[in-house]
Design a protein around this motif. Structure first.
Motif, PDB file in Angstrom:
ATOM      1  N   ILE A 100       0.845  -1.202   0.000  1.00 42.87           N
ATOM      2  CA  ILE A 100       0.000   0.000   0.000  1.00 42.87           C
ATOM      3  C   ILE A 100       0.877   1.246   0.000  1.00 42.87           C
ATOM      4  CG2 ILE A 100      -1.556   1.405   1.429  1.00 42.87           C
ATOM      5  CD1 ILE A 100      -2.945  -1.177   2.266  1.00 42.87           C
ATOM      6  N   GLY A 101       1.855   1.258   0.890  1.00 45.47           N
ATOM      7  CA  GLY A 101       2.773   2.390   0.945  1.00 45.47           C
ATOM      8  C   GLY A 101       3.558   2.555  -0.339  1.00 45.47           C
ATOM      9  N   SER A 102       3.973   1.451  -0.937  1.00 49.43           N
ATOM     10  CA  SER A 102       4.792   1.519  -2.140  1.00 49.43           C
ATOM     11  C   SER A 102       4.028   2.076  -3.330  1.00 49.43           C
ATOM     12  CB  SER A 102       5.333   0.127  -2.478  1.00 49.43           C
ATOM     13  OG  SER A 102       6.232  -0.315  -1.494  1.00 49.43           O
ATOM     14  N   ILE A 103       2.793   1.619  -3.516  1.00 46.68           N
ATOM     15  CA  ILE A 103       2.050   2.098  -4.681  1.00 46.68           C
ATOM     16  C   ILE A 103       1.619   3.552  -4.501  1.00 46.68           C
ATOM     17  CG2 ILE A 103      -0.202   1.239  -3.889  1.00 46.68           C
ATOM     18  CD1 ILE A 103      -0.870   0.643  -6.800  1.00 46.68           C
ATOM     19  N   LEU A 104       1.188   3.922  -3.284  1.00 49.35           N
ATOM     20  CA  LEU A 104       0.753   5.302  -3.058  1.00 49.35           C
ATOM     21  C   LEU A 104       1.928   6.266  -3.000  1.00 49.35           C
ATOM     22  CD1 LEU A 104      -2.071   4.797  -0.388  1.00 49.35           C
ATOM     23  CD2 LEU A 104      -2.292   5.090  -2.867  1.00 49.35           C
ATOM     24  N   GLY A 105       3.064   5.785  -2.491  1.00 52.71           N
ATOM     25  CA  GLY A 105       4.211   6.661  -2.362  1.00 52.71           C
ATOM     26  C   GLY A 105       5.188   6.585  -3.511  1.00 52.71           C
ATOM     27  N   GLY A 106       5.603   5.361  -3.885  1.00 54.47           N
ATOM     28  CA  GLY A 106       6.690   5.240  -4.840  1.00 54.47           C
ATOM     29  C   GLY A 106       6.282   5.037  -6.280  1.00 54.47           C
ATOM     30  N   GLY A 107       5.244   4.238  -6.510  1.00 49.51           N
ATOM     31  CA  GLY A 107       4.929   3.814  -7.862  1.00 49.51           C
ATOM     32  C   GLY A 107       4.668   4.950  -8.830  1.00 49.51           C
ATOM     33  N   PHE A 108       3.973   5.976  -8.357  1.00 58.85           N
ATOM     34  CA  PHE A 108       3.601   7.067  -9.248  1.00 58.85           C
ATOM     35  C   PHE A 108       4.487   8.304  -9.074  1.00 58.85           C
ATOM     36  CE2 PHE A 108      -0.217   4.485  -8.706  1.00 58.85           C
ATOM     37  CZ  PHE A 108      -0.565   4.256 -10.025  1.00 58.85           C
ATOM     38  N   ALA A 109       5.483   8.230  -8.195  1.00 61.99           N
ATOM     39  CA  ALA A 109       6.306   9.415  -7.918  1.00 61.99           C
ATOM     40  C   ALA A 109       7.017   9.942  -9.166  1.00 61.99           C
ATOM     41  CB  ALA A 109       7.302   9.112  -6.796  1.00 61.99           C
ATOM     42  N   PRO A 110       7.733   9.100  -9.958  1.00 62.29           N
ATOM     43  CA  PRO A 110       8.371   9.655 -11.165  1.00 62.29           C
ATOM     44  C   PRO A 110       7.365  10.223 -12.155  1.00 62.29           C
ATOM     45  CG  PRO A 110       9.318   7.518 -10.607  1.00 62.29           C
ATOM     46  CD  PRO A 110       8.089   7.688  -9.749  1.00 62.29           C
ATOM     47  N   LEU A 111       6.224   9.545 -12.315  1.00 65.60           N
ATOM     48  CA  LEU A 111       5.195  10.026 -13.242  1.00 65.60           C
ATOM     49  C   LEU A 111       4.614  11.351 -12.755  1.00 65.60           C
ATOM     50  CD1 LEU A 111       3.415   9.433 -15.728  1.00 65.60           C
ATOM     51  CD2 LEU A 111       1.871   8.186 -14.202  1.00 65.60           C
ATOM     52  N   ILE A 112       4.313  11.438 -11.455  1.00 67.87           N
ATOM     53  CA  ILE A 112       3.751  12.674 -10.898  1.00 67.87           C
ATOM     54  C   ILE A 112       4.752  13.816 -11.017  1.00 67.87           C
ATOM     55  CG2 ILE A 112       3.054  13.785  -8.733  1.00 67.87           C
ATOM     56  CD1 ILE A 112       1.732  11.100  -7.976  1.00 67.87           C
ATOM     57  N   ALA A 113       6.010  13.543 -10.688  1.00 64.86           N
ATOM     58  CA  ALA A 113       7.034  14.594 -10.765  1.00 64.86           C
ATOM     59  C   ALA A 113       7.207  15.082 -12.202  1.00 64.86           C
ATOM     60  CB  ALA A 113       8.360  14.071 -10.212  1.00 64.86           C
ATOM     61  N   THR A 114       7.197  14.155 -13.148  1.00 65.82           N
ATOM     62  CA  THR A 114       7.324  14.547 -14.557  1.00 65.82           C
ATOM     63  C   THR A 114       6.124  15.373 -15.002  1.00 65.82           C
ATOM     64  OG1 THR A 114       8.580  12.526 -15.034  1.00 65.82           O
ATOM     65  CG2 THR A 114       7.617  13.670 -16.905  1.00 65.82           C
ATOM     66  N   GLY A 115       4.926  14.955 -14.608  1.00 67.60           N
ATOM     67  CA  GLY A 115       3.723  15.701 -14.963  1.00 67.60           C
ATOM     68  C   GLY A 115       3.675  17.081 -14.329  1.00 67.60           C
ATOM     69  N   LEU A 116       4.089  17.180 -13.062  1.00 65.81           N
ATOM     70  CA  LEU A 116       4.100  18.483 -12.387  1.00 65.81           C
ATOM     71  C   LEU A 116       5.086  19.443 -13.041  1.00 65.81           C
ATOM     72  CD1 LEU A 116       3.919  17.371  -8.632  1.00 65.81           C
ATOM     73  CD2 LEU A 116       2.139  18.548  -9.941  1.00 65.81           C
ATOM     74  N   TYR A 117       6.237  18.924 -13.420  1.00 64.63           N
ATOM     75  CA  TYR A 117       7.221  19.809 -14.062  1.00 64.63           C
ATOM     76  C   TYR A 117       6.736  20.239 -15.447  1.00 64.63           C
ATOM     77  CZ  TYR A 117      11.648  21.858 -15.416  1.00 64.63           C
ATOM     78  OH  TYR A 117      12.616  22.750 -15.810  1.00 64.63           O
ATOM     79  N   ALA A 118       6.094  19.310 -16.177  1.00 64.85           N
ATOM     80  CA  ALA A 118       5.571  19.657 -17.494  1.00 64.85           C
ATOM     81  C   ALA A 118       4.488  20.724 -17.386  1.00 64.85           C
ATOM     82  CB  ALA A 118       5.018  18.410 -18.179  1.00 64.85           C
ATOM     83  N   ARG A 119       3.709  20.680 -16.299  1.00 64.28           N
ATOM     84  CA  ARG A 119       2.608  21.632 -16.128  1.00 64.28           C
ATOM     85  C   ARG A 119       3.079  22.979 -15.609  1.00 64.28           C
ATOM     86  NH1 ARG A 119      -0.281  25.136 -15.592  1.00 64.28           N
ATOM     87  NH2 ARG A 119      -2.495  25.206 -14.967  1.00 64.28           N
ATOM     88  N   PHE A 120       4.003  22.984 -14.639  1.00 63.50           N
ATOM     89  CA  PHE A 120       4.367  24.230 -13.968  1.00 63.50           C
ATOM     90  C   PHE A 120       5.769  24.723 -14.303  1.00 63.50           C
ATOM     91  CE2 PHE A 120       1.197  22.193 -11.205  1.00 63.50           C
ATOM     92  CZ  PHE A 120       0.266  23.218 -11.112  1.00 63.50           C
ATOM     93  N   GLY A 121       6.599  23.885 -14.908  1.00 68.99           N
ATOM     94  CA  GLY A 121       7.943  24.306 -15.247  1.00 68.99           C
ATOM     95  C   GLY A 121       8.807  24.585 -14.038  1.00 68.99           C
ATOM     96  N   SER A 122       8.491  23.967 -12.914  1.00 65.01           N
ATOM     97  CA  SER A 122       9.202  24.208 -11.663  1.00 65.01           C
ATOM     98  C   SER A 122       9.181  22.935 -10.824  1.00 65.01           C
ATOM     99  CB  SER A 122       8.531  25.347 -10.882  1.00 65.01           C
ATOM    100  OG  SER A 122       9.030  25.420  -9.559  1.00 65.01           O
TER     101      SER A 122
END
Length: 449
Positions: free
Chosen positions: A383-405
């Motif tokens: 549970i911790g791994s999927i909520l914390g780790g599994g989507f972290a690279p995808l979320i970080a990439t998406g956030l940077y693409a959206r906000f440039g920061s």
């Protein structure tokens, strides 16, 4: 339980030699499984975009590649549930052998998989399928490896024994990245992009044979043998876990969120971000990740010793506080593009996660009785791994693409750190005791305050 085979005599206590064999098999086997898991992450950062998801926009290809990385984490809870069920029913050892075969087979198959140019849309479909198989394997691996170590441990060294599978993670990072450093230095960039990237995946076949040999030599754990001897094998471990220990599972999953998130940001996302956005050489980033993993390997061991001496909760609390506070300074240092300052960012972050990882395995295992321990431990951790780790690279990439920061990513990581901090402050951690004594005949109350 009805239909359960009952033996008259419980198993004798393990010898020192048996314990050494278990520790070696737990560490090496887990390291090889994480090697398999992390070479996928490195390849997703460096090569899978153009090979399997060709696009005119490189960011789109990277997002697609990281999405397949996340698929492994979707599969991990399924692997944890299925192998946890049978691990509590038929034994820890059998499930560990199955998990290794699943992981190794999928990894070698990825190394042989034709790319998009060769077979079109079937290439990414097959890649996702194999990644899912990897996730199933590693989903059952962690809980089984932890229990093999912890259930063989003397009470005063339970945290240290549980840390050996945890140290397999940075060992896997070290091995996978060293292999990629060697391969990228041997092959010209065009050759690496064409077929050289397959070498680390194919090498897994030989490594898996070594790990299987080691694990075959290890006997079933004393806890499971004693539970079976007393007729205490649970017929429906998942149902019992959710009915009697649901609160514990939720909190144990919450304390496991921050560690993998920071870990995959450092070991996977920064390979893409550092090369494409900061202009840092790929080889430099790989070397920094390896150096950081060496620090993590040593500091997990030290954290476990401290936790055995001073208690698991205070050590874990300190680590959760460090990662929550470090979320913003981490990216401030990374964004300087200075290798020295990036290494400082890595070291502080990894010291924080090590303070959590050191006591984590033994702490979670002690929350559940032996007859449902594989299920409870695996589900909580995944549970911790999927909520914390599994989507972290995808979320970080998406956030940077959206906000440039990187500021939104820092906020995201800080929130995850605070979740783990609050959860460990809420969870009641059992005091040190022989973990073998915790069977269905002596059920624990749900250790939640």
């Amino acid at each position: 339980m009805p239909g359960t085979e009952v033996h008259s005599n419980p198993s004798p206590p393990p010898t020192a030699r048996e314990r050494r064999k278990v520790l070696g098999a737990s560490f090496i086997g887990t390291a090889i499984e994480w090697y398999d898991f992390f070479i996928y992450g490195a390849a997703a950062s460096m090569i899978f975009g153009p090979q399997f998801f060709p696009s005119e926009d490189p960011m789109t290809g990277t997002l697609a590649a990281f999405a397949t990385f996340a698929v492994g984490f979707i599969a991990r809870p399924i692997g944890g549930i299925v192998m946890g069920h049978y691990g509590d029913r038929v034994g820890r050892k059998k499930m560990l052998l199955i998990s290794m075969l699943l992981m190794g087979g999928a990894t070698v198959a990825i190394g042989l998989l034709p790319n998009y140019a060769a077979i079109g849309v079937f290439a990414p479909i097959l890649l996702v399928t194999l990644r899912f198989m990897q996730g199933l394997g590693v989903g059952g691996e962690w809980g089984g490896a932890v229990l093999m170590a912890v259930e063989y441990a003397p009470a005063h060294r339970r945290t240290l024994y549980g840390a050996f599978p945890q140290m397999g993670l940075p060992a896997g990072v070290i091995t996978s990245n060293i292999v990629f450093i060697i391969v990228t230095s041997i092959f010209a960039p065009a050759v690496f992009s064409d077929w050289g990237w397959r070498v680390p995946f194919l090498l897994s076949g030989a490594l898996i044979l070594v790990a299987l040999y080691l694990r075959v030599q290890v006997e079933e754990t004393p806890s499971f043998r004693n539970a079976r001897a007393h007729g205490d094998v649970e017929s429906s471990p998942l149902k019992t876990v959710l009915r009697e220990h649901g609160g514990t599972v939720a909190l144990a999953g919450a304390i496991s969120i921050a560690c993998p998130a920071f870990g995959y940001i450092y070991s996977v996302y920064l390979l893409s971000y550092g090369t494409k956005e900061l202009g840092i050489a790929q080889s430099t980033l790989l070397e920094l990740i390896v150096a950081g993993a060496v620090v993590q390997l040593i500091s997990i061991y030290i954290a476990a010793i401290l936790a055995d001496r001073y208690g698991q909760r205070p050590i874990f609390l300190a680590g959760a506080a460090v990662v929550a506070v470090w979320a913003f300074p981490f990216f401030m240092l990374v964004n300087t593009a200075s290798p020295l300052l990036i290494f400082v960012a890595f070291v502080v972050m990894l010291l924080g996660t090590s303070l959590m990882a050191g006591p984590q395995a033994a702490m979670i295992a002690a929350l559940f009785p032996a007859n449902i321990r594989y299920s409870g431990t695996s589900i909580a951790y995944q549970i911790g791994s999927i909520l914390g780790g599994g989507f972290a690279p995808l979320i970080a990439t998406g956030l940077y693409a959206r906000f440039g920061s990187t500021t939104p990513t820092s906020i995201y990581l800080m929130i995850l750190g605070l979740i783990s901090l609050i959860a460990i402050a809420t969870l009641r951690v059992p005091s040190a005791q022989p973990i073998e004594s915790t069977t269905v005949g002596d059920r624990q109350a749900d250790p939640v305050t």
